[in-house]
Design a protein around this motif. Sequence first.
Motif, PDB file in Angstrom:
ATOM      1  N   LYS A  80     -50.518   1.858  -5.439  1.00 53.68           N
ATOM      2  CA  LYS A  80     -50.734   2.270  -6.822  1.00 53.68           C
ATOM      3  C   LYS A  80     -51.369   3.641  -6.751  1.00 53.68           C
ATOM      4  O   LYS A  80     -52.225   3.897  -5.903  1.00 53.68           O
ATOM      5  CB  LYS A  80     -51.665   1.300  -7.554  1.00 53.68           C
ATOM      6  N   LEU A  81     -50.962   4.518  -7.618  1.00 55.04           N
ATOM      7  CA  LEU A  81     -51.460   5.885  -7.595  1.00 55.04           C
ATOM      8  C   LEU A  81     -52.864   5.994  -8.172  1.00 55.04           C
ATOM      9  O   LEU A  81     -53.140   5.481  -9.252  1.00 55.04           O
ATOM     10  CB  LEU A  81     -50.531   6.793  -8.406  1.00 55.04           C
ATOM     11  N   SER A  82     -53.743   6.627  -7.453  1.00 50.31           N
ATOM     12  CA  SER A  82     -55.046   7.050  -7.949  1.00 50.31           C
ATOM     13  C   SER A  82     -55.044   8.560  -7.835  1.00 50.31           C
ATOM     14  O   SER A  82     -55.189   9.114  -6.746  1.00 50.31           O
ATOM     15  CB  SER A  82     -56.179   6.455  -7.112  1.00 50.31           C
ATOM     16  N   ILE A  83     -54.838   9.209  -8.970  1.00 47.45           N
ATOM     17  CA  ILE A  83     -54.661  10.657  -8.949  1.00 47.45           C
ATOM     18  C   ILE A  83     -55.608  11.338  -9.920  1.00 47.45           C
ATOM     19  O   ILE A  83     -56.004  10.776 -10.936  1.00 47.45           O
ATOM     20  CB  ILE A  83     -53.211  11.068  -9.277  1.00 47.45           C
ATOM     21  N   LYS A  84     -55.942  12.549  -9.560  1.00 41.85           N
ATOM     22  CA  LYS A  84     -56.687  13.433 -10.445  1.00 41.85           C
ATOM     23  C   LYS A  84     -55.897  14.732 -10.493  1.00 41.85           C
ATOM     24  O   LYS A  84     -55.633  15.337  -9.453  1.00 41.85           O
ATOM     25  CB  LYS A  84     -58.088  13.699  -9.925  1.00 41.85           C
TER      26      LYS A  84
END
Length: 132
Positions: A80-84
């Motif tokens: 799952k993407l954890s992006i900033k």
Amino acid sequence: MADLEKVSINLGPVDLGQIDLLVDQGYYTNRTDLIRIAIRNQLDSHAADLKQFREEYYYVMGIMDFDRERLEDVLRNGAKLSIKVIGGLIVSKDVSLELAQAAFGKVKIYGIIRAPENIKKFLRQLHEEGKA
């Protein structure tokens, strides 16, 4: 040239007069030039503060763009993407809301979101949840 976003600001007459004087004296080519340089200088002065935010998420400064194929690859990898993103997040029209919900985990977006309206709403909700 990268996409630019227009930002409006309100200035008092004294500040505006000082800007116009500096432009008139040749220090800057126009009002926008002075304001853009002032903003960049201020961002440079906060470089260390901005750096600390890079560690919690996969961090991108610029434009990050996802289409259906790229998000399906994320799911195939069991992630799952954890992006900033500081700049812009673009999600193409071929991405369904269900795919976006399955692929995006934690999201922080500082800048613009270009996506179908239902996905944009979902991403903003993820962003807000991260503030708690």
